[in-house]
Scaffold this active site. Sequence first.
Site, mmCIF file in Angstrom:
data_model
loop_
_atom_site.group_PDB
_atom_site.id
_atom_site.type_symbol
_atom_site.label_atom_id
_atom_site.label_comp_id
_atom_site.label_asym_id
_atom_site.label_seq_id
_atom_site.Cartn_x
_atom_site.Cartn_y
_atom_site.Cartn_z
ATOM 1 N N ALA A 250 0.619 -1.247 0.049
ATOM 2 C CA ALA A 250 0.149 0.141 -0.312
ATOM 3 C C ALA A 250 0.395 1.232 0.302
ATOM 4 C CB ALA A 250 -0.805 -0.165 1.562
ATOM 5 N N ALA A 251 1.968 0.621 -0.013
ATOM 6 C CA ALA A 251 2.962 2.663 -0.255
ATOM 7 C C ALA A 251 2.415 3.568 -1.671
ATOM 8 C CB ALA A 251 4.463 2.218 -0.030
ATOM 9 N N GLY A 252 2.123 2.613 -2.704
ATOM 10 C CA GLY A 252 1.741 3.677 -3.790
ATOM 11 C C GLY A 252 0.752 3.830 -4.147
ATOM 12 N N ASP A 253 -0.468 3.365 -3.444
ATOM 13 C CA ASP A 253 -1.841 4.016 -2.595
ATOM 14 C C ASP A 253 -1.942 5.354 -1.936
ATOM 15 O OD1 ASP A 253 -2.680 1.329 -4.452
ATOM 16 O OD2 ASP A 253 -2.390 0.432 -2.877
#
Length: 309
Positions: A250-253
């Site tokens: 979820a880092a990109g989110d």
Amino acid sequence: MTIAVVGSINLDIVTRSPRLPKAGETLHGSSYATFLGGKGCNQAVAASRLGSTTHFIGRVGQDGFGQEALTQLASFGVSRQYVQIDEKTATGIAVIGVDANAENAITVIGGANMALDESDIQRALEPLQAADILLLQLEIPMAVCEGAARLAHNNGATVIFDPAPAPKEGLPDSLLGMIDIITPNESETYSLTGILPTNALEAEKAANALHDKGVKAAIIKLGAHGVFYSGYGTQGFVKPFKVEAIDSVAAGDCFNAGLAHSLDCAKAINSESFAEAVRYAAACGALATTKHGAAPAAPYAEEVHKLLG
């Protein structure tokens, strides 16, 4: 100023092992847990946690996973008003393997997410028409992304698009022309442009290729190597923030949610606010790697401000 998110909502099953298994291999893991996830849901939770008024549009199945997902969604303060319960399709899930270096491998089963259609957009016309920023990803049908992007584009909203998972056939020109900001990582950039960026120079070439396809602004996420951005009359590179990473899920989110929130606060997008938003987004993405889980990994505004100094 409001943010609308059209996208996926999953229940994530996260397994942990010293390393990720090779093809045909079985490994003993150390633990597992279930978390709220799905790229759309993660972005909605993160934007809301940062302080933006956020509306999420999606679907879950009429099953135990769906009820758990809705319960957790509400616990994060995100309205369930525009999340439809699909009686014919199971809730989406993601099986996520995480190794000792915080690298991950993910298998997504779309379920109800892939059942989204034009009716979901019609049900949510009010928040979609009122939104100043629209966040989209590709864990839902391409046609739904196009429909939502067209509505937002025609209403003057800023469309931020995460092309993940990137389709092998690329993105249709009709969609690319409605995207204001696209945010691919290295592999997604390669799928879209044929360029695999490993440094700022290669990322600039990829960004220019995306501009040529009609995208106003491109942000090339290079993971632990930083972020290159180009658009709104400026371009630059943000070095990675130094954090103790334990889980990159979820880092990109959280990056995209941070980008949207910063632009939401800026009120107007120009060279200065865009550059500041990319740095803010990079900090959000870095902080997400310091926590376990997908939606639960979303940082709070005070954590971001502390990291930014």
